[in-house]
Design a protein around this motif. Structure first.
Motif, short mmCIF file in Angstrom:
data_model
loop_
_atom_site.label_atom_id
_atom_site.label_comp_id
_atom_site.label_asym_id
_atom_site.label_seq_id
_atom_site.Cartn_x
_atom_site.Cartn_y
_atom_site.Cartn_z
N THR A 95 0.83 -1.19 0.00
CA THR A 95 0.00 0.00 0.00
C THR A 95 0.87 1.25 0.00
OG1 THR A 95 -1.67 -1.17 1.29
CG2 THR A 95 -1.84 1.21 1.22
N GLN A 96 0.54 2.20 -0.85
CA GLN A 96 1.37 3.39 -1.04
C GLN A 96 1.61 4.14 0.26
OE1 GLN A 96 -0.52 6.50 -3.23
NE2 GLN A 96 1.38 7.59 -3.67
N SER A 118 3.82 8.25 6.42
CA SER A 118 2.63 7.52 6.01
C SER A 118 1.35 8.23 6.45
CB SER A 118 2.66 6.11 6.57
OG SER A 118 3.71 5.37 5.99
N VAL A 119 1.38 8.89 7.62
CA VAL A 119 0.23 9.66 8.07
C VAL A 119 -0.09 10.75 7.07
CG1 VAL A 119 -0.59 11.29 9.82
CG2 VAL A 119 0.53 9.17 10.52
N PHE A 120 0.94 11.42 6.56
CA PHE A 120 0.73 12.46 5.56
C PHE A 120 0.01 11.91 4.34
CE2 PHE A 120 2.21 14.20 1.53
CZ PHE A 120 1.79 15.51 1.63
N TYR A 121 0.49 10.81 3.80
CA TYR A 121 -0.11 10.27 2.59
C TYR A 121 -1.53 9.76 2.82
CZ TYR A 121 3.94 10.78 -0.38
OH TYR A 121 4.96 11.32 -1.13
N PHE A 122 -1.82 9.29 4.04
CA PHE A 122 -3.18 8.85 4.33
C PHE A 122 -4.13 10.04 4.43
CE2 PHE A 122 -6.51 8.00 7.49
CZ PHE A 122 -7.16 6.95 6.85
N ILE A 123 -3.72 11.09 5.13
CA ILE A 123 -4.58 12.25 5.32
C ILE A 123 -4.87 12.96 4.00
CG2 ILE A 123 -4.71 14.57 6.35
CD1 ILE A 123 -3.30 13.46 8.79
N THR A 141 -5.56 11.81 1.27
CA THR A 141 -6.63 11.17 0.50
C THR A 141 -8.01 11.63 0.94
OG1 THR A 141 -6.81 9.28 2.02
CG2 THR A 141 -5.21 9.10 0.24
N LEU A 142 -8.06 12.40 2.04
CA LEU A 142 -9.35 12.78 2.61
C LEU A 142 -9.92 14.06 2.05
CD1 LEU A 142 -8.62 11.93 6.37
CD2 LEU A 142 -9.60 10.45 4.60
N TYR A 143 -9.08 14.90 1.40
CA TYR A 143 -9.61 16.13 0.81
C TYR A 143 -8.75 16.57 -0.36
CZ TYR A 143 -6.22 18.25 4.05
OH TYR A 143 -5.10 18.58 4.77
N ASP A 144 -9.25 17.56 -1.06
CA ASP A 144 -8.65 18.02 -2.31
C ASP A 144 -7.44 18.92 -2.06
OD1 ASP A 144 -8.07 18.77 -4.85
OD2 ASP A 144 -9.97 19.80 -5.26
N PHE A 145 -6.37 18.66 -2.78
CA PHE A 145 -5.15 19.47 -2.67
C PHE A 145 -5.37 20.92 -3.09
CE2 PHE A 145 -2.16 15.84 -2.46
CZ PHE A 145 -1.33 16.35 -1.48
N ASN A 146 -6.34 21.17 -3.93
CA ASN A 146 -6.50 22.49 -4.51
C ASN A 146 -7.02 23.53 -3.52
OD1 ASN A 146 -5.67 21.70 -7.10
ND2 ASN A 146 -7.68 20.83 -7.51
N ASP A 147 -7.52 23.09 -2.38
CA ASP A 147 -8.02 24.01 -1.36
C ASP A 147 -6.85 24.51 -0.51
OD1 ASP A 147 -9.17 25.27 0.88
OD2 ASP A 147 -11.00 24.11 0.62
N LYS A 177 -4.74 23.09 2.89
CA LYS A 177 -3.31 22.78 2.83
C LYS A 177 -2.61 23.30 4.07
CE LYS A 177 -2.95 22.69 -2.21
NZ LYS A 177 -2.39 23.36 -3.41
N PHE A 178 -2.95 24.49 4.52
CA PHE A 178 -2.35 25.02 5.74
C PHE A 178 -2.77 24.19 6.95
CE2 PHE A 178 -1.76 29.00 3.30
CZ PHE A 178 -0.43 29.25 3.62
N THR A 179 -4.02 23.76 6.96
CA THR A 179 -4.49 22.91 8.05
C THR A 179 -3.71 21.61 8.10
OG1 THR A 179 -6.71 23.82 7.76
CG2 THR A 179 -6.52 21.81 9.06
N LEU A 180 -3.36 21.10 6.94
CA LEU A 180 -2.64 19.83 6.85
C LEU A 180 -1.30 19.89 7.59
CD1 LEU A 180 -2.32 16.98 5.62
CD2 LEU A 180 -1.30 18.05 3.62
#
Length: 321
Positions: free
Chosen positions: A93-94, A274-279, A281-287, A291-294
């Motif tokens: 899994t990626q 891995s936490v970064f890559y999982f999170i 997937t939950l919302y769009d990068f374009n927002d 992105k700041f919340t991430l």
């Protein structure tokens, strides 16, 4: 917790490292920050690794590690490395596969440091010989650079690869020195505190533009830049250490937060990739707002995952040492 201030600094340095990683990964897809903002994030994170080794060395000196303690740490590091690399090889899994080898550098360095711990203790007792040893290594780098000029693309492993053991071993020894009786007296002196406070901003500006220059120019040689960068890092790490060492943290809420977060720091380094890559997937990068919340969310989620694993004595062995 005996040294809340140092644990707080360790937690902040870990947050800076994880935050910069998240930002750089976002920008690998579509960067929502300009070059100046990215430079600031990079600046805030670059001293995290030196601080990690300095604080670990400081705490090991304060705790007066025994031979049994060292053996337990070595065993724990070996278990962590074996476990996560087995996970990496078995799970395709990626989100799991993306990052555990990334942490092998820190773990391997700490493992080697503890393996040569008796030599390190002797080096601390004979600081002149230790200083001569590190000066000789720097001189060797300079000679190689003079007689066989190298750029950043083809230099030997021990010049531009900052994971090489003698560099981080040096920061670890420096942490031991700060944890000694003389070191603790030095960091508590009023004169030392005033010098640190005065030099913080000028050194930060110098380091910011220095790192920005390095990121945009290919150097014809590496030795001078290598030495100068680590002088910046060492000075900034010392300044931050002195400032935090003199902070009187009385707020119970702050203390509780530090006591909750700090034990999870090694685990955060291990799982945040891995936490970064999982999170993501939950919302769009374009927002851009998300992105700041991430940037904060990845750190908090990694802390929670690590703390949950620390609740069980068996899972705790694969997340901390």
């Amino acid at each position: 917790m005996k040294s809340v201030n140092q644990h707080a600094l360790k937690s902040l340095s870990c947050f800076a490292a994880v935050t910069f990683f998240s930002t750089s990964q976002i920008c690998a897809y579509e960067c929502f920050l300009n070059a100046n903002a990215m430079s600031v994030f990079y600046f805030l994170s670059i001293i995290s690794k030196p601080l990690f080794f300095i604080i670990i060395g400081y705490m090991d000196e304060i705790e007066e590690l025994t031979k049994k303690d060292i053996l337990i740490k070595i065993k724990s590091i070996i278990i962590i490395m074996i476990f996560w690399n087995i996970v990496l090889s078995l799970i395709t899994t990626q989100y799991i596969q993306q990052g555990y080898i990334l942490q092998n550098g820190i773990l391997l360095n700490m493992g080697v440091i503890y393996l040569i711990y008796p030599i390190i203790l002797k080096g601390i007792k004979h600081l002149k010989i230790t200083a001569l040893f590190f000066s000789s290594l720097v001189a060797i780098i300079a000679l190689l650079d003079i007689f066989s000029p190298l750029d950043m693309k083809d230099d030997p492993l021990f010049i531009s690869s900052y994971s090489f053991i003698w560099i981080w071993g040096g920061y670890y020894i420096f942490g031991h020195m700060l944890g000694s009786e003389q070191g603790r007296q030095f960091t508590k002196k009023i004169r030392t505190l005033w010098v640190a406070a005065i030099m913080l901003v000028p050194l930060a500006i110098s380091m910011y533009f220095y790192e920005r220059y390095l990121s945009t120019h290919v150097q014809l040689s590496v030795a001078g830049w290598f030495v100068l960068e680590h002088l910046h890092l060492l000075a900034m790490s010392l300044i931050l250490f002195v400032l935090f060492d003199n902070i009187n943290i009385k707020n119970r809420l702050v203390t509780n937060i530090v006591e909750f977060i700090s034990p999870a720091m090694v685990g955060v380094y291990i799982v945040h990739y891995s936490v970064f890559y999982f999170i993501t997937t939950l919302y769009d990068f374009n927002d851009a707002t998300l992105k700041f919340t991430l940037l904060v969310l990845v750190f908090l989620a990694s802390v929670i995952v690590s703390r949950l694993l620390l609740l069980n004595r068996y899972t705790a062995r694969i997340i901390s040492f």
